[in-house]
Design an enzyme around this catalytic site. Structure first.
Site, PDB file in Angstrom:
ATOM      1  N   VAL A  78     -61.850 -18.576  97.376  1.00 51.17           N
ATOM      2  CA  VAL A  78     -61.654 -18.433  99.330  1.00 51.17           C
ATOM      3  C   VAL A  78     -60.512 -18.311  99.491  1.00 51.17           C
ATOM      4  CG1 VAL A  78     -62.238 -19.409 101.488  1.00 51.17           C
ATOM      5  CG2 VAL A  78     -63.608 -20.152  99.805  1.00 51.17           C
ATOM      6  N   THR A 138     -62.971 -19.241  91.370  1.00 45.99           N
ATOM      7  CA  THR A 138     -62.524 -18.384  92.087  1.00 45.99           C
ATOM      8  C   THR A 138     -62.683 -19.157  94.231  1.00 45.99           C
ATOM      9  OG1 THR A 138     -63.809 -16.592  90.983  1.00 45.99           O
ATOM     10  CG2 THR A 138     -63.225 -16.332  93.286  1.00 45.99           C
ATOM     11  N   ILE A 171     -66.070 -22.725  93.299  1.00 46.29           N
ATOM     12  CA  ILE A 171     -66.169 -22.274  94.499  1.00 46.29           C
ATOM     13  C   ILE A 171     -64.694 -23.338  94.772  1.00 46.29           C
ATOM     14  CG2 ILE A 171     -65.771 -21.360  97.118  1.00 46.29           C
ATOM     15  CD1 ILE A 171     -67.266 -20.231  95.149  1.00 46.29           C
ATOM     16  N   LYS A 172     -63.496 -22.247  94.996  1.00 45.81           N
ATOM     17  CA  LYS A 172     -62.052 -22.774  94.820  1.00 45.81           C
ATOM     18  C   LYS A 172     -61.889 -23.163  96.810  1.00 45.81           C
ATOM     19  CE  LYS A 172     -57.873 -23.044  92.858  1.00 45.81           C
ATOM     20  NZ  LYS A 172     -57.047 -22.214  91.774  1.00 45.81           N
ATOM     21  N   LEU A 173     -61.724 -24.432  97.084  1.00 46.77           N
ATOM     22  CA  LEU A 173     -61.560 -24.536  98.564  1.00 46.77           C
ATOM     23  C   LEU A 173     -60.274 -25.254  98.903  1.00 46.77           C
ATOM     24  CD1 LEU A 173     -65.143 -25.369  99.017  1.00 46.77           C
ATOM     25  CD2 LEU A 173     -63.790 -23.524 100.047  1.00 46.77           C
TER      26      LEU A 173
END
Length: 318
Positions: free
Chosen positions: A97, A95, A131-133
């Site tokens: 950011v 998912t 967590i996608k950044l």
């Protein structure tokens, strides 16, 4: 003879690059990835109406401030879609950011904490989330801190060796080097076509994979953004490949003999000293393709986030 997709699964973990639950049911991937563009697409699927309504109701219960409601509804919707997907995949959901935070380390960390909290409230442990950044210097630094807290990260919009090296040195759990978007840039720049073996995106991921394995980095390499199944076949053996529904269908409907093209090194050598911020920025800046595609990727994700917010604003007003 098994179809190409089933053969590929023998060598590589297959991830679905979609928020479409029906596609995930059909192709049975291990994990799934989403991004602002895919969330926007998924939000227009009629079956997801209840997930949107739930996000709106929850956001209204949290605050009377419209800007805060919008922020909350957007995050909650991404998590609601992730929770549904996790009912179908045994592994993890990625998912993302908000792309507008790509140059803000502290706000990226705060947003990651919020997403993890929302998943926890929905009964999902952080061990099932990535967590996608964006692979900016700030995004990589945010990932470094989050990884120390046990929050695993997926560094995305990765187009250059400098980005890949910095991600590994930061201890990122996983990177998503973009294959097809690299090809797009080179085709436009040179006016040439490339076969799969010489595809610049394939060459880039192969170089990154070999560097990681030769130097003993544990960061997972997950090739992303494919334009054709030739690229995918040339990366058989990569740790993971995240593939959209149309190419998953093409792989499932073809019978091409698959052999592993990427094979991990059996011995390792010590890595160099980690890149400093100045070295990273210089090395990255020396790659015009990467500079163009990172900037474009962040802008386009921000545009789609804005479109999603327009839709959510209308619903919040009701």
């Amino acid at each position: 003879m098994a179809n190409t997709l089933e053969q590929l699964k023998l060598y590589t973990t297959i991830v679905a690059d979609t928020g479409d639950i029906e596609a995930i049911k059909r192709y049975q991937p291990e994990d799934a990835t989403t991004n602002p563009s895919l969330i926007l697409k998924a939000a227009q699927i009629p079956e997801y109406e209840s997930l949107i309504d739930n996000a709106i109701d929850w956001a209204k219960s949290q605050s009377d401030d419209l800007a805060q409601q919008l922020d909350d509804a957007s995050d909650k919707l991404a998590v609601n879609i992730g929770v549904e997907i996790l009912k179908l995949v045994p592994g993890r959901i990625s998912t993302e950011v908000d792309a507008r935070l790509s140059f803000d380390k502290e706000q990226s960390i705060a947003k990651a904490h919020k997403l993890v909290r929302l998943y926890k409230e929905a009964g999902v442990d952080k061990s099932r989330i990535l967590i996608k950044l964006a692979s900016t210097w700030e995004g990589i630094c945010a990932a470094k801190e989050l990884e120390k807290e046990g929050i695993n990260c997926n560094l995305t919009l990765l187009f250059s060796f400098a980005q890949a090296r910095a991600c590994a040195e930061a201890g990122a759990y996983l990177i998503s080097p973009f294959v097809g978007r690299i090809l797009d840039w080179y085709k436009k720049d040179t006016g040439k076509d490339y076969d799969a073996v010489n595809d610049p995106g394939v060459v880039s991921v192969t170089e990154i994979y070999n560097y990681y394995k030769q130097h003993g980095f544990n960061t997972v390499v997950m090739g992303a953004s494919f334009r054709n199944i030739g690229e995918i076949i040339e990366l058989a053996g990569c740790d993971r490949l995240t593939i959209g529904p149309s190419l998953l269908e093409e792989l499932a409907n073809s019978q091409i003999d698959i052999t592993p093209k990427l094979v991990a090194a059996t011995s390792t050598v010590a890595a160099e000293a980690p890149l400093t911020e100045a070295q990273f920025r210089w090395d990255f800046n020396q790659d015009p393709m990467a500079v163009d595609k990172l900037a474009e990727g962040i802008r386009n994700f921000a545009i789609d986030q804005g479109k999603l917010e327009v839709m959510l604003t209308a619903k919040l007003a009701n």
